[in-house]
Design a protein around this motif. Sequence first.
Motif, short mmCIF file in Angstrom:
data_model
loop_
_atom_site.label_atom_id
_atom_site.label_comp_id
_atom_site.label_asym_id
_atom_site.label_seq_id
_atom_site.Cartn_x
_atom_site.Cartn_y
_atom_site.Cartn_z
N PRO A 49 0.82 -1.23 0.00
CA PRO A 49 0.00 0.00 0.00
C PRO A 49 0.85 1.28 0.00
CG PRO A 49 -0.72 -1.52 1.72
CD PRO A 49 0.52 -2.09 1.13
N GLU A 50 2.04 1.21 0.62
CA GLU A 50 2.81 2.44 0.80
C GLU A 50 3.68 2.80 -0.41
OE1 GLU A 50 3.13 -0.35 2.47
OE2 GLU A 50 5.23 -0.94 2.68
N LEU A 51 3.76 1.92 -1.42
CA LEU A 51 4.62 2.20 -2.56
C LEU A 51 3.81 2.47 -3.83
CD1 LEU A 51 7.46 -0.44 -2.06
CD2 LEU A 51 7.45 1.97 -1.41
N THR A 52 4.30 3.43 -4.62
CA THR A 52 3.62 3.76 -5.87
C THR A 52 4.47 3.29 -7.05
OG1 THR A 52 4.74 5.88 -6.10
CG2 THR A 52 2.67 5.86 -4.84
N TYR A 53 3.85 3.35 -8.23
CA TYR A 53 4.56 2.98 -9.46
C TYR A 53 5.78 3.87 -9.63
CZ TYR A 53 5.07 2.08 -14.52
OH TYR A 53 5.53 1.75 -15.76
N LYS A 54 5.61 5.13 -9.26
CA LYS A 54 6.72 6.08 -9.38
C LYS A 54 7.83 5.71 -8.38
CE LYS A 54 6.95 11.16 -9.85
NZ LYS A 54 8.30 11.17 -10.27
N ASP A 55 7.44 5.35 -7.17
CA ASP A 55 8.42 4.99 -6.14
C ASP A 55 9.37 3.90 -6.60
OD1 ASP A 55 7.52 6.73 -4.22
OD2 ASP A 55 6.11 5.30 -3.33
N ILE A 56 8.80 2.88 -7.24
CA ILE A 56 9.63 1.71 -7.53
C ILE A 56 10.44 1.88 -8.82
CG2 ILE A 56 8.14 0.12 -6.24
CD1 ILE A 56 7.16 -0.91 -8.97
N GLU A 57 10.36 3.06 -9.40
CA GLU A 57 11.14 3.30 -10.61
C GLU A 57 12.64 3.10 -10.35
OE1 GLU A 57 10.35 7.07 -12.37
OE2 GLU A 57 11.29 6.53 -14.28
N VAL A 58 13.09 3.39 -9.12
CA VAL A 58 14.52 3.27 -8.80
C VAL A 58 15.03 1.83 -8.98
CG1 VAL A 58 14.70 5.22 -7.23
CG2 VAL A 58 13.95 3.03 -6.34
N PHE A 59 14.12 0.87 -8.87
CA PHE A 59 14.56 -0.53 -9.04
C PHE A 59 14.36 -1.01 -10.47
CE2 PHE A 59 12.41 -0.20 -4.86
CZ PHE A 59 13.54 -0.19 -4.08
N ASP A 60 13.83 -0.15 -11.29
CA ASP A 60 13.27 -0.59 -12.56
C ASP A 60 14.05 0.03 -13.71
OD1 ASP A 60 11.63 -1.71 -14.40
OD2 ASP A 60 9.81 -0.63 -13.82
N LYS A 61 15.19 -0.58 -14.03
CA LYS A 61 16.08 0.00 -15.04
C LYS A 61 15.49 -0.09 -16.44
CE LYS A 61 20.38 -0.77 -12.52
NZ LYS A 61 20.29 -2.03 -11.74
N LYS A 62 14.64 -1.10 -16.64
CA LYS A 62 14.14 -1.32 -18.00
C LYS A 62 12.76 -0.71 -18.22
CE LYS A 62 16.70 -5.60 -18.48
NZ LYS A 62 16.57 -7.01 -18.10
N ARG A 63 12.39 0.23 -17.37
CA ARG A 63 11.04 0.79 -17.50
C ARG A 63 10.89 1.56 -18.81
NH1 ARG A 63 7.82 3.76 -12.72
NH2 ARG A 63 8.00 1.62 -11.97
N PRO A 64 9.87 1.20 -19.60
CA PRO A 64 9.66 1.92 -20.87
C PRO A 64 9.02 3.28 -20.62
CG PRO A 64 7.99 0.22 -20.60
CD PRO A 64 8.89 0.12 -19.40
N ASP A 65 9.14 4.14 -21.60
CA ASP A 65 8.53 5.46 -21.50
C ASP A 65 7.06 5.32 -21.94
OD1 ASP A 65 8.21 8.13 -21.16
OD2 ASP A 65 8.94 8.65 -23.18
N LEU A 66 6.16 5.47 -20.99
CA LEU A 66 4.75 5.21 -21.29
C LEU A 66 3.90 6.45 -21.04
CD1 LEU A 66 4.46 1.75 -19.50
CD2 LEU A 66 4.36 2.13 -21.97
N PRO A 67 2.82 6.60 -21.81
CA PRO A 67 1.92 7.74 -21.57
C PRO A 67 1.36 7.67 -20.14
CG PRO A 67 1.27 6.53 -23.55
CD PRO A 67 2.36 5.74 -22.90
#
Lengths: 465, 624
Positions: B515-533
Motif C-alpha cells: 500500500p505504501e509504494l507507488t509505481y513512481k516509487d519503484i522506478e529506482v529498481f526498474d532499469k528497463k522501464r519503458p517510456d509510457l503515456p
Amino acid sequence: MHNTTIAAIATSLGTSGISIIKLSGCEAFAICDRLFVCPGGFLSKAPNTITYGKIVDPATGETVDKVLVSKMQAPRTYTGEDVVEINCHGGMLVTRRVLQLVLNAGALPAEPGEFTKRAFMNNKMDLLEAEATMDLIGAKADKAAKVAIQQMEGALSKELGQLADSLANVCAKIDLSTDFDELDSFDYGPQNVARELGPVREGLKRLAGTFDSGRKIRDGLLVVICGRPNAGKSSLLNRMLGEERAIVTDIPGTTRDTVEEAISLGGYMVRFVDTAGLRQGDSLDPVEKIGIDRAYAKMESADMIIYMIDMCGDLDKQVQEAQEMCQKYGENTPMVIVANKVDMCGEEEAIKLLNNIQGAQLTSITLSALNGLGLDKLQDVILKQCATEDDLMGQGILVNERQKQLVQRAIAHLDRAVIAGNAGIPLDVLYTEISSGVQALNELTGRYIDMEAIDKMFSSYCVGK
Amino acid sequence: MEYSAGKVDVIVVGAGHAGCEAALAAARMGCQTILFTINMDAVANLPCNPSIGGTGKGHLVREVDALGGEMGKAADANMIQIRMLNRGKGPAVFSLRAQIDRRRYQEHMKQVVEQTPNLLLRQGEIIDLRRTEDGEAWECVTPTGGVYTAKAVVLTTGTYLAGSIIVGEYKQTSGPDGIHAAIGLSDAMRKLGITLFRFKTGTPCRVSRRSVDFSKMEIQEGEDVEPFSYESKGVTNSASCYLTWTNENTHNIIRENIGRSPLYSGKISGIGPRYCPSIEDKVMRFPDRLRHQVFIEPLGMNTEEMYVQGMSSSLPEEVQLQMLRSIEGLENVEVMRTGYAIEYDCIDSLQLRSTLEFKKHKGLFSAGQINGSSGYEEAAAQGIVAGINAALQVQGREPMTVDRSEGYIGVLIDDLVTTGADEPYRIMTSRSEYRLLLRQDNADARLTPKGREAGLISDERWNAFLEKQELIQQEMDRLEAAHLGTGAKFQEFFDERGTARPQNGTTLANLLRRPELTYKDIEVFDKKRPDLPQNVQNEVEIRVKYSGYIKNQQEQVEAFKKNQQIRLPEDMDYINMSGLSKEGATKLDKIRPETLEQANRITGVRPADISVLLIELARRKGQK
C-alpha cells in the motif's frame, strides 16, 4: 402455482399402530371425498376437524379400513395448501392399499421432500427453516430434534440477520465516506473498517464453530472402538446395543470390516464403530488388511477413540500400542483406554497398568464387557463429550456442509478485509472483500440460490414430509 | 392549420445534454435526424452548476466518451479548471471534475451539432406527439402547425416539461433560466397512456464577483490531470474556485424559515444523503453538523457571475440573501440571480426497457431528466444510449445495452428501469456493486468496443485504443516478470522509507502491491522501464496494485452474469402465482423484469419471492 394434489405415506415404513397418509393440494378434499364415507359426507365437515369413518374402494364398494381423517384448510397448513391426513389403523398392507386408492382417485405420488418444498414455495418457511425441517425429520435422537426445532423457529436466520445488518452498516459508512466529498468531516478510514468488522467476524467464527457440534447432534457422536483382536470390542458394542449385532467369536480377526451402530444415550445419538482388530504381521489376508486400513481412516474422523486392552492378552505390546495411539490421535481426539476382562484378570493390576499410559485428553476405565462392570462409567465419559452441546441450545447452529462452507467463505473474505484495512488499503478497494462476504451470507439465507441447489436439497429428503 | 413539414428517421425533442448526445449519435450513425429546441440560445445549457464531472459523474463522462459521445470533448475544450477528486480515497472513486465556461460550452456544442451531417437543429416546441395513421411512425407537431414524421422519437425534455419555478411563496410557469416551459406535450403523453410523475430540483443564487471577499476563503486551484476525452490533448486551468463554510448562524436562519420552504416537506425519507440536497435539506437532515462546505465558482471567463455551490435553495428571496450574508466572505454579497426550485413532469421510468425505449410504444424513446434522473452527466449518458438504440432500430440492427458490470451507464439505466426513481436519481459510485471494475481510468476498455460496434468510433481512435490496451498488458506482464535486485542501495531505500525489506527475488509487481509504494516509487529498481503515456501508467498501477481485489470483483461479476442468464419468460403470470408476496407479485407484474437477476433487485421483491420464481422456472422446465 400448484394445480396438482400430492399424496404419500407420512409415517415410517414399518409395522406400527397407526399409519398416516397425507394429501396436499387443491383437490385434496375432493379426492378424499371419493373414498371416505362418513355421516353427512366429508365435504360438509368444518376445517380443522377430525372425522371418523371408513375408506371404501369405489370400484368394489368394499370397506378397506376404518380411519380418522383430519381436514386442514389452506392457507393455514403446513404446505399452505388444503391438507388431508388419513389415519389408518391397519398394517402396512392396508396402508399401501389406501394410498393406491388415493392415487387412483386423482392424487399424484409425492416426490421426496415435496411437501416441504411446497411449504417453502408458499412462503411458509425460509430456506434455513426448510433445511432445519429436513433435519428434524432425519433426527434420530431427542437432542437433534430439539436443535432442529430451534433452527426451524429461525435461530440461525435471526443470528445471520443480525450479522448481515452489521455488515450492511459498515458498507453504508464506506459508501457515505467514498461518495460524499462534502462530508469530509465524516472521518471513516480503512482502520475503522478493520475495527468494526471484528465483532461480525467473531459472530461468524462462533457459528462456524457450531458446525462441529451441530454435526455431532445431527449425525451423532462418532466413537471408534479399537484394540487388539479378541480384546472384546464386539462384546462391548453388543453390551451397549443390547443386542447381538456385531459378530462375536473366539477366532481373532472375526470383525473384518467396520461395523457401525447408533444408539440413543441420554437423548443424544452416539454412533459406535467397531473396527477390525489392529493385528499386524505378514499373516494378514488382503481382506483383513482392507479392514485395518478402514479402521485407521475412521479414527481420523472420530469424536472419541476407545482403545481396548485385553487384560488376558500380551500386556506389554498393548500398552505400547495404546501409548502410540494416544500420541497419534490424543492431541485432537479425546481418548479412552479401557482395560477389559477385569472379571477374569484382576482390577488392581489393570489400574496399575493404566496409570502408565499418558495422554493429552485421556480417560482410563476398567471394564468387564462380559458382565457390564464399569459400563456406566464409560457411558458417562461418552456423554460428557455430548453434554457440551447443551451450551449451544438457544443459539443458531450450522447443521450441514453447505452452511459451513458459506460461513467459512464469508469469514475468509472478512479476514482479508481486516488485514487490508489495517494495511491502509483504500475503502473502495477493500469493499470488494466485504461484498464477497455479504454475497456468501446471502447465499446462505437464500437471497442468492440457484435452482440446482434447491432441487438437490429437497430431493435428499424422504418422501411424505 | 397543420402542414406536413417533413419526414426523417429520428426526431429528438429537446437540445440539452441528453438531446445533443442522442441526436449526434443517431446522425453520426447515418440517420436523418432533427433536433428540436425551444430556444436556439439554450442548446446544451448548464442551468445549474457551471461544472461537469464529480464523483460518479466523471465516470459517466468518460463512458459517454468511450461510446463515441461529445460531452467529454466539449468539456475539455471549454474548461477553465479541472481537478481529480478523492485522491485520498481509492482508485474506484477517483473522479474528474471540471469548471466549465458556460457560454462557450453552449456555443461549442451548438456548433458541433450544426456541423454534423444528417443533423438539423431546429427551434420549435413540440406540443403534440402521436402515431401516424398506419401506426408505423411518429408525428411531432409544433405550435406553428408543422407536422414532422419520424420512425423513432427520443424525448429529452429535461426540466422544461410543464416546468414551473418556485421561490418561497412565488410560483411561475417557466423552464430554467427564464426560458419558456414546454406545455402540451405532457397531455399528448398521457393520451398515449404514459404515466407521468412530478419531480422537483433546485439551484442556488448566482452572485457578483466584486461583492465577494475572497481573502476570507480558501483558494482552490486546478491540477494537471488527464482530460475527460481519450481524444483530447490536454487540460486548461485558468480560473480559481474558493471554499468557505456555513455556520451556526446560517443554520439558525434556515431553521427559523423552514416553514417557508416549498421544497422541504418536513418528512425525512430514505437514509443518508442519497442525492444532491438543498442547503435546507442538509441542515435539517444533519442537525449535528455545525458547518457545510460552500464553493464559489466562476460561470466563465467573460462574466462576473459566480455560482454558490452547496447553497441550492428554494427559500424566499430575502431569506436566501440573509442566509448568504451570514457566511464568511459573503457578508456584503450582491445576488444577481435568485436560487429557485423547479418543478417538472417526468415519466415513471419503469415503463422503459434498458434500451430506453418505452415497452409499450415501439420507436418512442426517452432520456435524461424526463426519466427521473438529475444531472447533466446522467442525462448525456442516457442520451447517447437512446440515440444509438433509436438509430439501430431504424436500421433494423440489434439493440445496444450496457449492463451493470460494464459501466455506470448500465447501473444508471438499470436502476431507472428496474427499481425506478422516486426522487431525482443521481449517480453515485455506491450504486454499483462492482465499482472497483468500473473505474474512470478504464472506461475506454469497458465501452469503446460497444461504441465501435455502433459505428461511433473512428478507425484512428480504434487503433489508438487497441494500442493503449496492448501497452497496458505488456507493462503489466513485464512488472509481474521483473525481479528486484539485491544490492545494498535497495536495502537502504526500504530502511529510509521505514518499510519492511522485501524478500530476495520478489517481483516489481509484488512490490507495487504494498500500500505504501507507488509505481513512481519503484522506478529506482526498474532499469528497463519503458517510456509510457501517463494514462497507461495510471491504469497499470491500479490494475497491478489491486489485482487481487479486482479478481475478487470479477468473480462476483461471474456470479451476477450467471443469474443474469436466467431469463424470466414474458408470459409469467405473477398475479396468480401462488407463493409470491402480494407486494412482490404487484411489482413483478408492473415491471416485468427480463432476468431473475433484475427481479432480485426490485424493491419489494423478497428472497422468498425469488425462490418461488426459481421453482416456477424449474417447474416449467420440467413440463417441457
